[in-house]
Design a protein around this motif. Sequence first.
Motif, PDB file in Angstrom:
ATOM      1  N   LEU A 168       0.821  -1.212   0.000  1.00  0.00           N
ATOM      2  CA  LEU A 168       0.000   0.000   0.000  1.00  0.00           C
ATOM      3  C   LEU A 168       0.854   1.260   0.000  1.00  0.00           C
ATOM      4  O   LEU A 168       0.358   2.348  -0.273  1.00  0.00           O
ATOM      5  CB  LEU A 168      -0.943   0.005   1.207  1.00  0.00           C
ATOM      6  N   SER A 169       2.153   1.117   0.288  1.00  0.00           N
ATOM      7  CA  SER A 169       3.059   2.267   0.244  1.00  0.00           C
ATOM      8  C   SER A 169       3.364   2.671  -1.186  1.00  0.00           C
ATOM      9  O   SER A 169       3.762   3.820  -1.441  1.00  0.00           O
ATOM     10  CB  SER A 169       4.370   1.937   0.961  1.00  0.00           C
ATOM     11  N   GLY A 170       3.224   1.739  -2.131  1.00  0.00           N
ATOM     12  CA  GLY A 170       3.556   2.028  -3.513  1.00  0.00           C
ATOM     13  C   GLY A 170       5.048   2.035  -3.794  1.00  0.00           C
ATOM     14  O   GLY A 170       5.478   2.345  -4.899  1.00  0.00           O
ATOM     15  N   ASN A 171       5.859   1.667  -2.803  1.00  0.00           N
ATOM     16  CA  ASN A 171       7.313   1.686  -2.925  1.00  0.00           C
ATOM     17  C   ASN A 171       7.815   0.258  -3.160  1.00  0.00           C
ATOM     18  O   ASN A 171       7.924  -0.534  -2.221  1.00  0.00           O
ATOM     19  CB  ASN A 171       7.935   2.277  -1.660  1.00  0.00           C
ATOM     20  N   GLU A 172       8.112  -0.081  -4.406  1.00  0.00           N
ATOM     21  CA  GLU A 172       8.503  -1.447  -4.738  1.00  0.00           C
ATOM     22  C   GLU A 172       9.833  -1.836  -4.098  1.00  0.00           C
ATOM     23  O   GLU A 172      10.040  -2.999  -3.734  1.00  0.00           O
ATOM     24  CB  GLU A 172       8.585  -1.614  -6.261  1.00  0.00           C
ATOM     25  N   GLN A 173      10.753  -0.891  -3.991  1.00  0.00           N
ATOM     26  CA  GLN A 173      12.053  -1.197  -3.377  1.00  0.00           C
ATOM     27  C   GLN A 173      11.890  -1.526  -1.900  1.00  0.00           C
ATOM     28  O   GLN A 173      12.506  -2.460  -1.372  1.00  0.00           O
ATOM     29  CB  GLN A 173      13.015  -0.021  -3.553  1.00  0.00           C
ATOM     30  N   LEU A 174      11.049  -0.773  -1.230  1.00  0.00           N
ATOM     31  CA  LEU A 174      10.783  -1.038   0.181  1.00  0.00           C
ATOM     32  C   LEU A 174      10.171  -2.422   0.363  1.00  0.00           C
ATOM     33  O   LEU A 174      10.570  -3.184   1.249  1.00  0.00           O
ATOM     34  CB  LEU A 174       9.848   0.040   0.737  1.00  0.00           C
ATOM     35  N   VAL A 175       9.205  -2.749  -0.490  1.00  0.00           N
ATOM     36  CA  VAL A 175       8.537  -4.049  -0.392  1.00  0.00           C
ATOM     37  C   VAL A 175       9.533  -5.175  -0.608  1.00  0.00           C
ATOM     38  O   VAL A 175       9.513  -6.192   0.098  1.00  0.00           O
ATOM     39  CB  VAL A 175       7.382  -4.139  -1.411  1.00  0.00           C
ATOM     40  N   ILE A 178      12.875  -5.135  -0.131  1.00  0.00           N
ATOM     41  CA  ILE A 178      13.812  -5.226   0.996  1.00  0.00           C
ATOM     42  C   ILE A 178      13.124  -5.840   2.217  1.00  0.00           C
ATOM     43  O   ILE A 178      13.695  -6.682   2.915  1.00  0.00           O
ATOM     44  CB  ILE A 178      14.374  -3.830   1.338  1.00  0.00           C
ATOM     45  N   ALA A 179      11.889  -5.429   2.467  1.00  0.00           N
ATOM     46  CA  ALA A 179      11.146  -5.971   3.610  1.00  0.00           C
ATOM     47  C   ALA A 179      10.909  -7.467   3.445  1.00  0.00           C
ATOM     48  O   ALA A 179      10.988  -8.228   4.415  1.00  0.00           O
ATOM     49  CB  ALA A 179       9.817  -5.236   3.770  1.00  0.00           C
ATOM     50  N   ALA A 180      10.622  -7.901   2.218  1.00  0.00           N
ATOM     51  CA  ALA A 180      10.401  -9.327   1.977  1.00  0.00           C
ATOM     52  C   ALA A 180      11.672 -10.124   2.245  1.00  0.00           C
ATOM     53  O   ALA A 180      11.625 -11.232   2.795  1.00  0.00           O
ATOM     54  CB  ALA A 180       9.936  -9.539   0.539  1.00  0.00           C
ATOM     55  N   ASP A 181      12.813  -9.563   1.864  1.00  0.00           N
ATOM     56  CA  ASP A 181      14.089 -10.240   2.112  1.00  0.00           C
ATOM     57  C   ASP A 181      14.346 -10.360   3.613  1.00  0.00           C
ATOM     58  O   ASP A 181      14.751 -11.418   4.114  1.00  0.00           O
ATOM     59  CB  ASP A 181      15.223  -9.464   1.443  1.00  0.00           C
ATOM     60  N   LEU A 182      14.089  -9.283   4.352  1.00  0.00           N
ATOM     61  CA  LEU A 182      14.253  -9.324   5.812  1.00  0.00           C
ATOM     62  C   LEU A 182      13.309 -10.343   6.435  1.00  0.00           C
ATOM     63  O   LEU A 182      13.674 -11.061   7.375  1.00  0.00           O
ATOM     64  CB  LEU A 182      13.991  -7.944   6.407  1.00  0.00           C
TER      65      LEU A 182
END
Length: 243
Positions: free
Chosen positions: A182-189, A191-195
């Motif tokens: 929902l943030s619209g930030n693909e890079q954030l998504v 990185i978060a998935a990797d964590l």
Amino acid sequence: MSGDGASGGQPLGEQSAGERPAREWPAGEWPAREASAVPPGPVVRRSSVRGQVLAALRTALATGELRPGEVYSGPVLGERFGVSATPVREAMQQLALEGAVEVVPNRGFRVVERGARELAELAEVRALLEVPVLLRLAGTVPVERWAALRPLAEATVRAASSGCPAAYAESDRVFHHALLSLSGNEQLVRIAADLHRRTQRPPAAAPALLADATDHTALLDALIARDLDAVRVLLHRHVTESR
């Protein structure tokens, strides 16, 4: 559990030309380091073989069938799935990029065994990333969009109630991915998935899984109510103290 692969006796696909049929492995009995006398496992389709093997390996990691600290070779795991060692090595290389396994030269891949300190550090990084983002979104995302995620939260509760760690790991991943998307930030998504994958712990008992899943529905309630204090407390606890 991902839909394109399985472990524990469920066939991963139809037999491909040139590859022999396979017998099933009893639950929890994974191949030893040597390939001799290893009963073949379920056979996968030649198309998307790597993806199916990757999904099955992730399931095995989530259930503990691939044990932390143990070394597994491509040829032996190839026997398990009824394929050549190549797609297994390719899948293992992806898992190595994700930090789930590490390469052992001339032997295969060792399942990473994370200590308490490393898990705590990863959880802290995850909290530093996810908590501010969800707090920002809590004040801007329409209530109906949070409510639309209710089925995903309820799916994690059902998966936890089933006692299947692999099913819970997948439903948990899907829920958190939907939240952050929902943030619209693909890079954030990404990185978060990797964590998220790196903070995966050994399989927990059903009550622990259920407590973890209950946080999801409580978090949605707080987001819908725009209760920022509750969002902060719930999410920080969830990512730092979950199984």
